[in-house]
Design a protein around this motif. Sequence first.
Motif, short mmCIF file in Angstrom:
data_model
loop_
_atom_site.label_atom_id
_atom_site.label_comp_id
_atom_site.label_asym_id
_atom_site.label_seq_id
_atom_site.Cartn_x
_atom_site.Cartn_y
_atom_site.Cartn_z
N THR A 267 25.86 -6.73 -28.97
CA THR A 267 25.17 -7.82 -29.65
C THR A 267 23.67 -7.83 -29.35
N LEU B 252 22.01 -5.35 -28.16
CA LEU B 252 21.54 -4.04 -28.61
C LEU B 252 21.24 -4.06 -30.10
N ALA B 253 22.07 -4.76 -30.86
CA ALA B 253 21.87 -4.84 -32.31
C ALA B 253 20.52 -5.49 -32.62
N SER B 254 20.17 -6.56 -31.86
CA SER B 254 18.89 -7.23 -32.11
C SER B 254 17.73 -6.31 -31.73
N MET C 141 17.59 -2.96 -31.44
CA MET C 141 17.42 -1.82 -32.33
C MET C 141 17.04 -2.27 -33.73
N GLY C 142 17.64 -3.38 -34.17
CA GLY C 142 17.37 -3.86 -35.53
C GLY C 142 15.93 -4.27 -35.71
N PHE C 143 15.43 -5.13 -34.79
CA PHE C 143 14.05 -5.58 -34.94
C PHE C 143 13.07 -4.43 -34.72
N GLU D 67 13.59 -1.35 -35.55
CA GLU D 67 13.57 -0.57 -36.80
C GLU D 67 12.73 -1.27 -37.86
N LEU D 68 12.90 -2.58 -37.96
CA LEU D 68 12.11 -3.33 -38.96
C LEU D 68 10.62 -3.18 -38.66
N GLU E 32 9.51 0.31 -39.67
CA GLU E 32 9.70 0.70 -41.07
C GLU E 32 8.99 -0.20 -42.07
N PHE F 80 9.12 -10.92 -33.48
CA PHE F 80 10.13 -9.87 -33.33
C PHE F 80 10.07 -9.26 -31.92
#
Lengths: 782, 124
Positions: free
Chosen positions: A326, A328-330, A332-334, A336-337, A340, A351
């Motif tokens: 959970t 980790l998702a935040s 890696m997700g933020f 990446e955003l 990108e 972020f």
Amino acid sequence: MSVRPLKEARLAEPDFRALFEGAPGLYLVLDPTLRILAASDAYLAATMTKREEILGRDLFDVFPDNPDDAGATGVSNSRASFARVLERRAADTMSVQRHDIRRPAEEDGAWEVRYWSPVNSPVLDERGHVTYIIHRVEDVTEFVRLKELGSEQEAVTTQLRDRTAQMEAEILSRSMELQEANKELRRQIAINEAVIESTLDGIALADPDGNPILMNATQQRMLSDLLDLPPSGTVAEYMQIMADRVTEPERYRRLAEEIAQNAEYEGVDGFELLGGRSYVRYTAPVRNADGDHIGRIFVTRETTAERAAERLKSELVATVSHELRTPLASIMGFAELLTEREYDEETRNRFLRTIRGESTRLTALVNDFLDLQRIESGAFTLSLEPFDLGEVVREVVQLFSAQSHDHELVVDLPDESTRALGDRDRIAQVVGNLLSNAIKYSPRGGSVVAKLEESGTALRVSVTDSGLGVPANQQSKLFTKFFRADSSDTREIGGTGLGLALCKEMVEAHSGRIGFTSVEGSGSTFWFELPVSTRARDGEKLRVLVVEDDPAAAALIEEYLAPADYAVEVTATGEGALLSVAEDAPALICLDMTLAGELDGWAVLARLKEDEATAAIPVVICTAGNGRSEAGALGAADFLSKPFSSGQLRATVARLLPDGRGSVLVVDDEESVRSLVIETLSEDGIELREAADGDEALAKVAARRPDAIVLDLILPTVDGFAVLDRLQSDPSTRSIPVVVLTARRLTPAERTTLKRGAVALLEKNDYSGDELRALVARALGQ
Amino acid sequence: MESTVLVCDNEEILRDLVRASLAGNGYRMVEARDGDESLEAARRLHPDLILLDMMMPGRTGIEVLGELRRDPELRAIPVIMLTARAQAGDREAAERAGADRFLAKPFSPLELATVVQELLDDER
């Protein structure tokens, strides 16, 4: 249901006595005292007796040894054989016996030589007691005599002699073989029965029609206790009822069908009851030595515990995965955003703050998790040293005050020294976790009080908040890994769910205790206790009150107690003693009987024991007078006659002031039994708590770990076996010694189960206060 | 027409991430914090797509999905199941329950945005 032919039953019952009497063999029926109850006609003829002369008489009264034969052994051999029958409750085949009989008086009353080959068989009643003995004999006199005469009488042909010898030899050897075989068979049966009865697998054998032939204790318990089925009925009936109670009825019915149709079916299958218990069952056809199909065997093993352990393990893996992925998702997700897409500076910072916060959470989680793993695997060492617990509490509270502005943090420390023995950093971590929880679960602010106080021979730290509290139905799970109190209010509160589990492990690694009280909606108090080390004890000596009007005697007692390091206080009057006790209860009182004031020692003792608040303080009578038994009756803990030695006094005081009292949880649904147990144990300085059912017991164990449990097996809600299972499945409660107190007769399988759980067993029928006290003392390691 | 996307997750930060991932595509975003809220929002709003976390307090994602698929009014809504459990069997459980897609956390926000757009395009 197998239908039995009714026609036979309607036939007139045959005259069994007539049948017996006319039987073509030599038979007697005896009662266990060897009185003759019936005899066959053939027997009467062979022994030259009449029925009316022998019925009701003792066998050996009718057939005594021949008085002319000094070496006669007939009576003694037969007696021995009957004794064996009565003892073993099995048939006994005797070797050929010479037992002469007497011709009737109206002939000449002379003795006639007779040889017999007897077999004595018992007839057993339902409970296995011998009710009758059937005595069957064969008259082998002719053969024996022919053999004896063989050498003298030339008239006897060689052929006849050979045949005679052969027959006698055969009879002798056959009877000996039988005896040996009987003995071996009995031994084998006893071994087989013991093995079958003691196994934890349920074993059942059914005949080809499905009627049960054999069922061991475990199988009977499975049927009656667990499944609530009568231990009778056919396999098909049983499986039909079962099909409605399993989680996969279709599969179960197909198997039942297969078993019913196919006598050759052999296989293993698993099934689970709707209540959650699971089983594995093996079934196969059974054949006798000739290969004839004689029935079917079922071997059933309960696998509930194994399945639960498996489920728990995979659930833990899933939870760890979830907890790690959970954040980790935040992260890696933020990340990446950010790489990108284009964002304005404010969004970028938001972020990044999230990424940092989630990284911190992930780090805390990994640290907590690794700490727990280390403790659980035993690869965790405490660096024990004396430290000031009060200082630790103050420091941690200061740290949190700086971070939380919505809460008022209060420190409440005693004046005395608060030195404890332990790992300072780990204890600081525990205090920090409790404070952090108190703040997190008081989202609307309010005060949080961290209090340190003495509690018997321990130091107790408690953290009290006026926050959300823990819902009652979640309280027992609070110290479970990854468990987080859940309600609509707590949903947004973050955490690893490992903090309390970790606190518990750390406090217990210090031989301490942890617990809580909580009311949903009004707040919680979490506390832990550390035993005070003797090394770190300086500031909090145990107080001994000496009530003595003679200053010299008082000084002597003080001197005697000085090396033992107690805080001794002296008062000369009974009034002074009661005042001092009311102000601050001492750990022990030395009481003289003649005192200066109005009250004498007897009155002081009576007052102390009358008042609930002071009744538990041990009182040692120190007197030059008499009255040992009266003092005991009034509740004095011991009686020392002056003059006594310093050693006597110190030993008495030390015995009455143990370093750590044990805590015992008494679990029984019967109020009367609980009070009996509590009354029995209450004299021994043990802290006693009660629970009336399994759920309450588990909740109390979770709230604070007792040092021992006295447990009844039959309880409402969760029964005693289940309580034991739950205690066993939790590493933190596994080692709590349990004394099982039960009114129920236990099967061997149940006893084995209980023994695995390292428990002592006391059946209420055998209950004695001394026995219980001894078992509990042993459980407490005293 | 603006598409409505219902985001169901008990973790606020995860909802933020999903919102940030789908931002700029012109969806109307609605959030739910547990199983019951998710069902209530789905019934009330008839969203064009639902993002459903598997492990939520109260009703789990699988249970919510079961309810949705039993409801004739809601059964056609595409559902993307998200989970951090990532155990063998979770994907199968999600597919059996009728999920259109399955994404394990951590997921790629760009991939999520693509999957959402694909499902919405299929709907049209």
